[in-house]
Design an enzyme around this catalytic site. Structure first.
Site, PDB file in Angstrom:
ATOM      1  N   CYS A  29      38.122  38.939  37.503  1.00 32.98           N
ATOM      2  CA  CYS A  29      39.387  38.474  36.913  1.00 32.98           C
ATOM      3  C   CYS A  29      39.214  37.214  36.069  1.00 32.98           C
ATOM      4  O   CYS A  29      40.121  36.860  35.305  1.00 32.98           O
ATOM      5  CB  CYS A  29      40.403  38.213  38.011  1.00 32.98           C
ATOM      6  N   CYS A  88      52.562  41.688  44.600  1.00 28.59           N
ATOM      7  CA  CYS A  88      51.197  41.992  44.165  1.00 28.59           C
ATOM      8  C   CYS A  88      51.170  42.094  42.643  1.00 28.59           C
ATOM      9  O   CYS A  88      52.051  42.717  42.041  1.00 28.59           O
ATOM     10  CB  CYS A  88      50.717  43.312  44.759  1.00 28.59           C
ATOM     11  N   SER A  89      50.163  41.523  42.014  1.00 29.53           N
ATOM     12  CA  SER A  89      50.016  41.699  40.572  1.00 29.53           C
ATOM     13  C   SER A  89      49.696  43.158  40.287  1.00 29.53           C
ATOM     14  O   SER A  89      49.153  43.867  41.127  1.00 29.53           O
ATOM     15  CB  SER A  89      48.925  40.786  40.019  1.00 29.53           C
ATOM     16  N   HIS A 120      48.198  42.281  34.820  1.00 29.06           N
ATOM     17  CA  HIS A 120      46.861  41.766  35.124  1.00 29.06           C
ATOM     18  C   HIS A 120      45.772  42.755  34.715  1.00 29.06           C
ATOM     19  O   HIS A 120      45.181  43.427  35.550  1.00 29.06           O
ATOM     20  CB  HIS A 120      46.764  41.455  36.621  1.00 29.06           C
TER      21      HIS A 120
END
Length: 385
Positions: free
Chosen positions: A89, A209-210, A335
């Protein structure tokens, strides 16, 4: 020579252009098409041509070797150095760190950074089968929402934070993303909607949650001494810090942090000659709602244990004392893991330029920070106008 002295001896580096391709549902995007749009937007923002670019770094995670060449090749093929960068990430922010180093060292004057990703639906990190699972995964500790939930439960036990306070992070995120045309989610959510969504890992529900997304981002970075060549308002990279998790006998570990973020924050502040009190707008890695709570504590915006209350009381809102994730963050914006780091940078650049539209932080902010965490470590950047 220490790193602080070396940093102070380097040339000043700034961002002069940023670009984003709107984040979308998994499977809707093409890496090359999205990357091309983000790069062209960054070049346009900077007032630069691709022939001005002397080197390129491309963050990506799920994509094959050669992705950077393919993406940059959509815009031009001039024979420059192009490297792929992978740090989960934190890939795109690592691309920016490499650009900062090579420009600061005088190897190049103008560098293009990009981050691209297409993703599939479902939980990241889940083993394909029980046979291939590690011991930690079999114990439920190798899955990210589980790790965040464990630390959240401990936070609740130690400091009295509540599920409602964690859920408020997502409420704020979706309110902010509804004002961001590049965000995947354009509709605000209520606290009840967040709390009543499907439980994933107590106290983390689905809307905490992303979301896996497709998307691309880009930034034109240059030495301050050549920034006059470009139209884009330069935003200086005043400080940075990068590192990996530290062992703790009581810590959860991984990119849930546990101490090393606070150390990196101190390093970044020292390099920038600033402190947490100077930060006027911030982007943090809210992969799950507790992540934002932990980050505001570790970055020094509030004392340990007070992060959940800090957000609940509106202190991290756009009009609060320390605005956090003004574009919706990972929770609201989306994301795409290889592109996230530069999306954070784009938001800070726009905020410091006064170009964030309805989500603009009041008071003419001049200093911002990004905190981007991935499997393999964390990158913190401090920017100033």
């Amino acid at each position: 020579m220490g790193t602080l002295e070396a940093w102070r001896n380097m040339r000043e580096v700034c961002v002069v252009g940023v670009g984003i391709h709107k984040f979308m549902r998994p499977g809707e995007g093409s890496v090359t098409a999205m990357g091309r749009e983000a790069i062209l937007a960054a070049l346009e923002d900077a007032g630069a041509e691709f022939r001005d670019i002397q080197a390129g770094f491309c963050g990506r995670v799920n994509q094959i070797t050669g992705t950077g060449i393919s993406v940059f090749g959509e815009v031009g093929q001039t024979g420059i150095l192009i490297d792929n960068v992978e740090k989960a990430c934190a890939s795109a922010s690592t691309a920016l760190r490499l650009a900062t180093w090579v420009i600061g060292a005088g190897l190049y004057d103008v560098v293009l950074c990009a981050g691209v990703e297409t993703m599939s639906r479902g939980l990241l990190g889940a083993p394909a089968s029980e046979k291939t699972a590690s011991y930690s995964q079999l114990m439920g500790m190798g899955i990210m929402p589980g790790e965040y939930a464990l630390r959240a439960r401990r936070h609740m036990s130690q400091y009295g934070s509540t599920p409602e306070q964690f859920a408020q992070v997502s409420v704020k995120a979706h309110k902010n993303s509804s004002m961001n045309p590049y965000a995947r989610y354009q509709t605000p959510m209520t606290l009840e909607e967040v709390l009543n969504s499907r439980m994933i890992a107590d106290p983390i529900t689905l809307y905490q949650c992303s979301n896996n997304s497709d998307g691309a981002t880009a930034a034109v970075v240059c030495a301050r001494e050549v920034a006059h060549r470009f139209r884009g308002k330069p935003i200086t990279i005043a400080g940075w810090a990068s590192g990996t998790p530290e062992y703790s006998p009581t810590g959860v570990g991984g990119d849930v942090a546990e101490g090393f973020i606070a150390r990196l924050a101190r390093e970044a502040y020292e390099r920038a000659g600033l402190g947490p009190e100077d930060i006027q707008v911030c982007q943090v890695h809210d992969a799950f709602t507790p992540g934002e709570v932990f980050a505001v504590e570790e970055l020094g915006f509030c004392p340990p244990g007070e992060g959940a209350r800090f957000i609940w009381e509106g202190k991290a809102d756009i009009g609060g004392e320390k605005p956090v994730n003004t574009d919706g963050g990972l929770l609201g914006r989306g994301h795409p893991i290889g592109a996230t780091g530069l999306a954070q940078v784009a938001e800070i650049v726009r905020q410091l330029r006064g170009e964030a539209g309805p989500r603009q932080v009041p008071g003419d902010p001049k200093v911002g920070l990004t905190h981007n965490v991935g499997v393999g470590g964390c990158n913190i950047f401090i920017f100033k106008r």
